[in-house]
Design a protein around this motif. Structure first.
Motif, short mmCIF file in Angstrom:
data_model
loop_
_atom_site.label_atom_id
_atom_site.label_comp_id
_atom_site.label_asym_id
_atom_site.label_seq_id
_atom_site.Cartn_x
_atom_site.Cartn_y
_atom_site.Cartn_z
N GLY A 2 38.00 7.46 38.25
CA GLY A 2 37.51 6.20 39.20
C GLY A 2 35.87 6.28 39.03
O GLY A 2 35.44 6.25 37.96
N ASP A 3 35.38 6.11 40.21
CA ASP A 3 33.86 6.00 39.97
C ASP A 3 33.20 7.36 40.45
O ASP A 3 31.83 7.39 40.63
CB ASP A 3 33.33 4.86 41.30
N ASP A 4 34.04 8.52 40.35
CA ASP A 4 33.36 9.80 40.76
C ASP A 4 32.37 10.09 39.48
O ASP A 4 32.63 9.75 38.52
CB ASP A 4 34.33 10.59 41.15
N SER A 5 31.76 11.18 39.86
CA SER A 5 31.06 11.78 38.66
C SER A 5 31.69 12.37 37.79
O SER A 5 32.99 13.17 38.30
CB SER A 5 29.88 12.81 39.36
N PRO A 6 31.60 12.40 36.35
CA PRO A 6 32.68 13.26 35.57
C PRO A 6 33.06 14.65 36.03
O PRO A 6 31.91 15.31 36.16
CB PRO A 6 31.94 13.04 34.18
N LYS A 7 34.20 14.93 35.98
CA LYS A 7 34.55 16.43 36.29
C LYS A 7 35.44 16.83 35.09
O LYS A 7 35.70 17.96 34.94
CB LYS A 7 35.03 16.61 37.52
N PHE A 36 36.23 19.01 27.53
CA PHE A 36 37.35 18.74 28.51
C PHE A 36 37.52 19.83 29.43
O PHE A 36 37.75 20.78 28.98
CB PHE A 36 38.55 18.37 27.77
N GLU A 37 37.42 19.67 30.75
CA GLU A 37 37.73 20.54 31.65
C GLU A 37 38.88 20.10 32.51
O GLU A 37 38.62 19.16 33.37
CB GLU A 37 36.23 20.78 32.59
N PRO A 38 40.09 20.54 32.56
CA PRO A 38 41.24 20.03 33.28
C PRO A 38 41.41 20.34 34.74
O PRO A 38 42.32 19.60 35.12
CB PRO A 38 42.33 20.64 32.43
N GLY A 39 40.56 20.79 35.21
CA GLY A 39 40.67 21.08 36.85
C GLY A 39 41.44 22.46 36.92
O GLY A 39 41.82 23.08 36.10
N ASP A 40 41.53 22.81 38.39
CA ASP A 40 42.27 23.89 38.68
C ASP A 40 43.60 23.89 38.34
O ASP A 40 44.16 22.98 38.54
CB ASP A 40 42.14 24.26 40.03
N PHE A 42 35.57 4.49 24.50
CA PHE A 42 36.75 5.07 24.80
C PHE A 42 36.63 5.89 25.74
O PHE A 42 37.50 6.41 26.73
CB PHE A 42 37.55 5.46 23.62
N VAL A 43 35.50 6.97 25.72
CA VAL A 43 35.39 8.00 26.96
C VAL A 43 35.18 7.37 28.10
O VAL A 43 35.54 7.81 29.11
CB VAL A 43 34.11 8.98 26.20
N GLY A 44 34.34 6.52 27.97
CA GLY A 44 33.99 5.50 29.32
C GLY A 44 35.20 4.84 29.83
O GLY A 44 35.33 4.91 31.18
N THR A 56 29.66 15.65 29.32
CA THR A 56 28.88 15.29 28.15
C THR A 56 28.08 16.42 27.95
O THR A 56 27.56 17.19 28.71
CB THR A 56 27.88 14.19 28.63
N GLU A 57 28.00 16.86 26.77
CA GLU A 57 27.22 17.99 26.16
C GLU A 57 26.08 17.39 25.64
O GLU A 57 25.98 16.86 24.46
CB GLU A 57 27.98 19.01 25.35
N PRO A 58 24.80 17.37 26.22
CA PRO A 58 23.61 16.62 25.65
C PRO A 58 23.48 16.86 23.93
O PRO A 58 23.31 17.90 23.76
CB PRO A 58 22.42 17.23 26.54
N TRP A 59 23.39 15.63 23.59
CA TRP A 59 23.01 15.53 22.21
C TRP A 59 24.14 15.91 21.14
O TRP A 59 24.06 16.23 20.00
CB TRP A 59 21.69 16.22 21.81
N VAL A 60 25.40 16.40 21.88
CA VAL A 60 26.46 17.03 20.91
C VAL A 60 27.65 16.51 21.03
O VAL A 60 27.81 15.90 20.16
CB VAL A 60 26.53 18.61 21.47
#
Length: 234
Positions: free
Chosen positions: A213-218, A230-234, A203-205, A222-226
């Motif tokens: 879209g195809d942009d890098s996640p912003k 969520f960062e909502p932008g400006d 579901f995250v994917g 992902t917090e590695p191993w955790v």
């Protein structure tokens, strides 16, 4: 020097390494924070009895009472922000600490700049009035109509499935906070689903594709191993 009113806060530093507590006390005091220290969880609870910190920074591995048990004990009485300090390779105990109520973590060795940024973010979140049931969530790039189950991202309507929508709403209501797989699974799919992280990955994917879209996640980081933040932008 105190830069603004936000820094006029009390912080309890809990660590059995005297060098760490000494460095943090010096660095954070110079930024205007009131600091007290404790060598383990038991001592920290004694300090809390007569001093109310606005935030707690705690190591995980300590004698007598470790950081994991300290998180559990504090959460019985308080929602004060907790930032855990962990060494690289402690992913499993880090997850346990977040599930026990910690709000964030910083990995040793850490920079003071990173730690103070996390402190400011945690104090900002703690100062916001808790309004989890607001029908409209307007944060950053997002406008989420909860009853209407509609989502606008930078004024662009995004069509989500019911579970994708529920996941986004929970993330948005906890923006900036590290959320473990277990917390997200329990909140969105129920307590019987906490051992099925494949739900979350799928579901995250899907959410990322629709939101970014195809942009890098912003937005969903992902917090590695955790888990995720969520960062909502400006």
């Amino acid at each position: 020097m105190i830069a603004n009113s936000e820094t006029k806060k009390n912080i309890l530093v809990v660590d059995d390494e005297a060098q760490i507590t000494r460095v943090l006390k010096t660095s954070l005091s110079s930024q205007g924070y009131g600091i007290r220290t404790a060598a383990d969880g038991e001592e920290a609870l004694q300090v809390i009895q007569d001093w109310s910190p606005d935030l707690i920074i705690t190591d995980l591995r300590m004698p007598n009472m470790d950081g994991l048990d300290l998180c559990r004990e504090v959460r019985k009485e308080s929602q004060v922000p907790i930032i855990v300090l962990s060494v690289k390779g402690e992913e499993s105990i880090k997850v346990q600490a977040l599930d026990a109520g910690a709000d964030d973590y910083v990995t040793k060795p850490f920079s003071i700049n990173e730690l103070t940024a996390r402190i400011r973010a945690a104090l900002r979140r703690a100062s916001l009035p808790e309004q989890p049931q607001l029908p409209m969530i307007e944060i950053g790039d997002f406008r989420i109509d909860v009853p209407g189950r509609t989502v606008l991202v930078k004024a662009r309507e995004v069509h989500l499935t019911p579970k994708e929508f529920d996941l986004l709403v929970y993330l948005a209501r906890h923006a900036g906070k590290v959320l473990t797989h277990r917390i997200l699974l329990s909140a969105v799919w129920g307590p019987n689903s906490v051992e099925q992280p494949e739900y979350l990955r799928v579901f995250v994917g899907q959410l990322r594709k629709k939101l970014e879209g195809d942009d890098s996640p912003k937005y969903i980081l992902t917090e590695p191993w955790v888990s995720y933040r969520f960062e909502p932008g400006d």
